[in-house]
Scaffold this motif. Structure first.
Motif, mmCIF file in Angstrom:
data_model
loop_
_atom_site.group_PDB
_atom_site.id
_atom_site.type_symbol
_atom_site.label_atom_id
_atom_site.label_comp_id
_atom_site.label_asym_id
_atom_site.label_seq_id
_atom_site.Cartn_x
_atom_site.Cartn_y
_atom_site.Cartn_z
ATOM 1 N N UNK A 179 -30.891 -46.528 20.575
ATOM 2 C CA UNK A 179 -29.510 -46.404 21.026
ATOM 3 C C UNK A 179 -29.361 -46.527 22.534
ATOM 4 N N UNK A 180 -30.261 -45.892 23.283
ATOM 5 C CA UNK A 180 -30.168 -45.923 24.747
ATOM 6 C C UNK A 180 -30.458 -47.333 25.273
ATOM 7 N N UNK A 181 -31.500 -47.980 24.747
ATOM 8 C CA UNK A 181 -31.821 -49.338 25.201
ATOM 9 C C UNK A 181 -30.691 -50.297 24.861
ATOM 10 N N UNK A 182 -30.101 -50.126 23.672
ATOM 11 C CA UNK A 182 -28.961 -50.975 23.303
ATOM 12 C C UNK A 182 -27.804 -50.757 24.269
ATOM 13 N N UNK A 183 -27.552 -49.515 24.651
ATOM 14 C CA UNK A 183 -26.470 -49.209 25.600
ATOM 15 C C UNK A 183 -26.701 -49.904 26.945
ATOM 16 N N UNK A 184 -27.906 -49.766 27.481
ATOM 17 C CA UNK A 184 -28.214 -50.371 28.785
ATOM 18 C C UNK A 184 -28.125 -51.897 28.704
ATOM 19 N N UNK A 185 -28.669 -52.465 27.622
ATOM 20 C CA UNK A 185 -28.636 -53.922 27.473
ATOM 21 C C UNK A 185 -27.207 -54.437 27.345
ATOM 22 N N UNK A 186 -26.357 -53.716 26.628
ATOM 23 C CA UNK A 186 -24.980 -54.151 26.461
ATOM 24 C C UNK A 186 -24.210 -54.121 27.778
ATOM 25 N N UNK A 187 -24.487 -53.121 28.602
ATOM 26 C CA UNK A 187 -23.846 -53.074 29.917
ATOM 27 C C UNK A 187 -24.251 -54.301 30.740
ATOM 28 N N UNK A 188 -25.540 -54.636 30.711
ATOM 29 C CA UNK A 188 -26.008 -55.818 31.431
ATOM 30 C C UNK A 188 -25.406 -57.099 30.889
ATOM 31 N N UNK A 189 -25.295 -57.221 29.567
ATOM 32 C CA UNK A 189 -24.725 -58.426 28.968
ATOM 33 C C UNK A 189 -23.233 -58.542 29.261
ATOM 34 N N UNK A 190 -22.541 -57.410 29.331
ATOM 35 C CA UNK A 190 -21.122 -57.446 29.694
ATOM 36 C C UNK A 190 -20.941 -57.934 31.130
ATOM 37 N N UNK A 191 -21.839 -57.534 32.007
ATOM 38 C CA UNK A 191 -21.783 -58.015 33.389
ATOM 39 C C UNK A 191 -22.041 -59.520 33.433
ATOM 40 N N UNK A 192 -23.020 -59.985 32.649
ATOM 41 C CA UNK A 192 -23.292 -61.427 32.601
ATOM 42 C C UNK A 192 -22.108 -62.200 32.036
ATOM 43 N N UNK A 193 -21.430 -61.627 31.051
ATOM 44 C CA UNK A 193 -20.243 -62.287 30.512
ATOM 45 C C UNK A 193 -19.166 -62.436 31.583
ATOM 46 N N UNK A 194 -19.021 -61.412 32.427
ATOM 47 C CA UNK A 194 -18.025 -61.480 33.497
ATOM 48 C C UNK A 194 -18.394 -62.519 34.549
ATOM 49 N N UNK A 195 -19.700 -62.724 34.771
ATOM 50 C CA UNK A 195 -20.159 -63.662 35.792
ATOM 51 C C UNK A 195 -20.412 -65.061 35.241
ATOM 52 N N UNK A 196 -20.319 -65.226 33.927
ATOM 53 C CA UNK A 196 -20.760 -66.467 33.296
ATOM 54 C C UNK A 196 -19.981 -67.675 33.806
ATOM 55 N N UNK A 197 -18.671 -67.524 33.983
ATOM 56 C CA UNK A 197 -17.859 -68.642 34.445
ATOM 57 C C UNK A 197 -18.188 -69.063 35.874
ATOM 58 N N UNK A 198 -18.846 -68.187 36.621
ATOM 59 C CA UNK A 198 -19.176 -68.509 38.005
ATOM 60 C C UNK A 198 -20.480 -69.278 38.133
ATOM 61 N N UNK A 199 -21.231 -69.390 37.045
ATOM 62 C CA UNK A 199 -22.482 -70.140 37.085
ATOM 63 C C UNK A 199 -22.156 -71.630 37.020
ATOM 64 N N UNK A 200 -22.394 -72.323 38.115
ATOM 65 C CA UNK A 200 -22.120 -73.762 38.139
ATOM 66 C C UNK A 200 -23.241 -74.574 37.500
ATOM 67 N N UNK A 201 -24.426 -73.978 37.403
ATOM 68 C CA UNK A 201 -25.566 -74.689 36.828
ATOM 69 C C UNK A 201 -25.528 -74.587 35.306
ATOM 70 N N UNK A 202 -25.520 -75.746 34.642
ATOM 71 C CA UNK A 202 -25.560 -75.753 33.179
ATOM 72 C C UNK A 202 -26.875 -75.178 32.675
ATOM 73 N N UNK A 203 -27.962 -75.410 33.415
ATOM 74 C CA UNK A 203 -29.261 -74.867 33.018
ATOM 75 C C UNK A 203 -29.248 -73.345 33.050
ATOM 76 N N UNK A 204 -28.598 -72.757 34.055
ATOM 77 C CA UNK A 204 -28.489 -71.303 34.131
ATOM 78 C C UNK A 204 -27.690 -70.755 32.953
#
Length: 237
Positions: free
Chosen positions: A82-107
């Protein structure tokens, strides 16, 4: 004419995201399917490890007994997942917020692949957690504990472990969809090969690019303006 023409819509939508550099819109962000599922999974994870921490242990003056058949590994495993899932989800939510800012298709591709692999793996971990807690609770005799056991918390942790399997399986499916979407767009024709405008030849004659697309005399046409070569008389020497 611009030296660098704007990208087509297909290039701007790589892996399900818009063109890089756009302003962050919270409303669009919160409506994304993967963001909604991550928030739901986040709540499920909090419920699981919260219930185990608060009611999964039968504490005495001398020792803490796990309510799941006195198997301390079962309680520790449920909390860890449960704790690892919580931490990972917070990180993935941050990546979702930043995803549109990634100009590199490879990234973007690497982020989507990491999301896919981790979501699939953690869906399996929730399945293991559900089976483990359910099996130990099936073997448990509450009457044998020296102190009362909070049955509702114990059963809630099991139930939300099952719900987490479904939620993370949904995240895996969304990641697969985004990966396939990005892969198909990677082979789509770019704007450099867009069809020509009506009335403009796609393959101009030499020199057409310097005359603004005006009328060009066809090759082998008569200098007098006629297009018929049957009247041509060879010179006499």
């Amino acid at each position: 004419m611009d030296a660098f023409p704007p990208q087509s819509s297909g290039a701007g939508m790589a892996y399900g995201a818009g063109m890089a550099g756009g302003a962050f819109d919270p409303l669009i962000y919160i409506k994304k399917p993967q963001v909604i599922l991550r928030l739901v999974s986040l709540i499920f994870a909090i419920v699981v490890f919260g219930c185990i921490v608060s009611g999964g242990w039968a504490s005495t003056h001398t020792v803490d007994l796990c309510a799941y058949n006195r198997d301390n590994s079962a309680c520790n495993f449920g909390v860890a997942v449960g704790v690892i899932a919580f931490v990972a989800l917070v990180g993935l939510l941050v990546l979702d917020a930043m995803f549109d800012q990634f100009s590199s298709v490879k990234m973007r591709k690497h982020v989507v692949i990491a999301d896919l692999v981790f979501s699939a793996f953690w869906s399996f971990m929730w399945f293991v957690c559900f089976c483990y807690l359910t099996d130990q609770w099936r073997k448990t005799s509450v009457e044998d504990f020296p102190v009362p056991v909070d049955v509702s918390d114990v059963q809630a942790a099991i139930a939300f472990s099952f719900f987490s399997i479904v939620a993370w399986a949904g995240l895996t499916g969304l990641a697969v969809y985004r990966y396939r979407q990005g892969s198909s767009q990677a082979f789509a024709p770019s704007s450099a090969y867009d069809p020509p405008a009506p009335g403009v030849s796609g393959y101009p004659y030499p020199g057409n690019e310097t005359t603004g697309g005006g009328y060009q005399q066809q090759p082998f046409q008569s200098a007098t303006g006629g297009g018929d070569l049957s009247d041509y008389q060879p010179p006499t020497y």
